[in-house]
Design a protein around this motif. Sequence first.
Motif, PDB file in Angstrom:
ATOM      1  N   UNK A 155     -30.032  76.558  59.452  1.00  0.00           N
ATOM      2  CA  UNK A 155     -28.880  75.666  59.516  1.00  0.00           C
ATOM      3  C   UNK A 155     -29.298  74.211  59.403  1.00  0.00           C
ATOM      4  N   UNK A 156     -30.437  73.833  60.002  1.00  0.00           N
ATOM      5  CA  UNK A 156     -30.899  72.444  59.938  1.00  0.00           C
ATOM      6  C   UNK A 156     -31.145  71.985  58.508  1.00  0.00           C
ATOM      7  N   UNK A 157     -31.611  72.901  57.650  1.00  0.00           N
ATOM      8  CA  UNK A 157     -31.833  72.573  56.239  1.00  0.00           C
ATOM      9  C   UNK A 157     -30.524  72.124  55.594  1.00  0.00           C
ATOM     10  N   UNK A 158     -29.435  72.825  55.894  1.00  0.00           N
ATOM     11  CA  UNK A 158     -28.137  72.489  55.317  1.00  0.00           C
ATOM     12  C   UNK A 158     -27.615  71.165  55.859  1.00  0.00           C
ATOM     13  N   UNK A 159     -27.895  70.892  57.130  1.00  0.00           N
ATOM     14  CA  UNK A 159     -27.480  69.614  57.704  1.00  0.00           C
ATOM     15  C   UNK A 159     -28.233  68.462  57.041  1.00  0.00           C
ATOM     16  N   UNK A 160     -29.494  68.649  56.778  1.00  0.00           N
ATOM     17  CA  UNK A 160     -30.273  67.616  56.076  1.00  0.00           C
ATOM     18  C   UNK A 160     -29.740  67.401  54.664  1.00  0.00           C
ATOM     19  N   UNK A 161     -29.443  68.499  53.977  1.00  0.00           N
ATOM     20  CA  UNK A 161     -28.884  68.396  52.626  1.00  0.00           C
ATOM     21  C   UNK A 161     -27.526  67.710  52.660  1.00  0.00           C
ATOM     22  N   UNK A 162     -26.709  68.067  53.641  1.00  0.00           N
ATOM     23  CA  UNK A 162     -25.396  67.442  53.784  1.00  0.00           C
ATOM     24  C   UNK A 162     -25.545  65.944  54.007  1.00  0.00           C
ATOM     25  N   UNK A 163     -26.452  65.550  54.871  1.00  0.00           N
ATOM     26  CA  UNK A 163     -26.699  64.131  55.111  1.00  0.00           C
ATOM     27  C   UNK A 163     -27.103  63.432  53.819  1.00  0.00           C
ATOM     28  N   UNK A 164     -28.024  64.018  53.093  1.00  0.00           N
ATOM     29  CA  UNK A 164     -28.492  63.434  51.826  1.00  0.00           C
ATOM     30  C   UNK A 164     -27.334  63.302  50.843  1.00  0.00           C
ATOM     31  N   UNK A 165     -26.536  64.359  50.711  1.00  0.00           N
ATOM     32  CA  UNK A 165     -25.400  64.328  49.789  1.00  0.00           C
ATOM     33  C   UNK A 165     -24.394  63.250  50.177  1.00  0.00           C
ATOM     34  N   UNK A 166     -24.039  63.172  51.448  1.00  0.00           N
ATOM     35  CA  UNK A 166     -23.054  62.182  51.886  1.00  0.00           C
ATOM     36  C   UNK A 166     -23.530  60.762  51.591  1.00  0.00           C
ATOM     37  N   UNK A 167     -24.765  60.479  51.931  1.00  0.00           N
ATOM     38  CA  UNK A 167     -25.315  59.137  51.703  1.00  0.00           C
ATOM     39  C   UNK A 167     -25.400  58.831  50.218  1.00  0.00           C
ATOM     40  N   UNK A 168     -25.931  59.758  49.447  1.00  0.00           N
ATOM     41  CA  UNK A 168     -26.117  59.513  48.012  1.00  0.00           C
ATOM     42  C   UNK A 168     -24.797  59.448  47.259  1.00  0.00           C
ATOM     43  N   UNK A 169     -23.853  60.317  47.608  1.00  0.00           N
ATOM     44  CA  UNK A 169     -22.556  60.297  46.927  1.00  0.00           C
ATOM     45  C   UNK A 169     -21.814  59.006  47.244  1.00  0.00           C
ATOM     46  N   UNK A 170     -21.856  58.581  48.503  1.00  0.00           N
ATOM     47  CA  UNK A 170     -21.224  57.312  48.882  1.00  0.00           C
ATOM     48  C   UNK A 170     -21.795  56.172  48.033  1.00  0.00           C
ATOM     49  N   UNK A 171     -23.113  56.107  47.940  1.00  0.00           N
ATOM     50  CA  UNK A 171     -23.744  55.044  47.151  1.00  0.00           C
ATOM     51  C   UNK A 171     -23.454  55.192  45.658  1.00  0.00           C
TER      52      UNK A 171
END
Length: 152
Positions: A1-17
């Motif tokens: 599950x932690x892997x998906x949370x890290x990916x989610x964090x990366x996606x949210x930050x990168x998509x926002x930018x």
Amino acid sequence: MNQYKEELNTFLVEIFHDILRLEETALAKDDFKNLSVHEMHVIEAVYDGNKEGLYSMSEIAARLMVTASTLTTSVKTLEQKGYLKREKQLSDKRYVKVCPTDLGLKAYCCHKEFHQRLVNGVAEKLKEEELVTLTTALSTLHQFFQSPKEDQ
């Protein structure tokens, strides 16, 4: 599950930018080089608010989730640039109505077209069921971000 949370964090930050970068690039290409993304979003909030019958500084500030003084600074700048106008009501001088000018309307329409191109570009890459899943997930995310801060 932690892997998906890290990916989610990366996606949210990168998509926002990514979206901010795309909006900045689109504004730089159009006739509205003197607008920041934030200023464009203020114009958008004023226009959309006006369509819903919201005209006052406090109503628009609430829509943007900023203070009235923050909005006043932005509106003053946009008024000087010719995108918005403020009008005091004759019946109550304390009430200030905020509306887009013709130039503001043109900027709004251009920005709306940018968003339509963005959405169409994403939608054409997805199957219908993927689009349904994505919009459901984004709706859940939006509700989370709209919830009171103490929940987060």
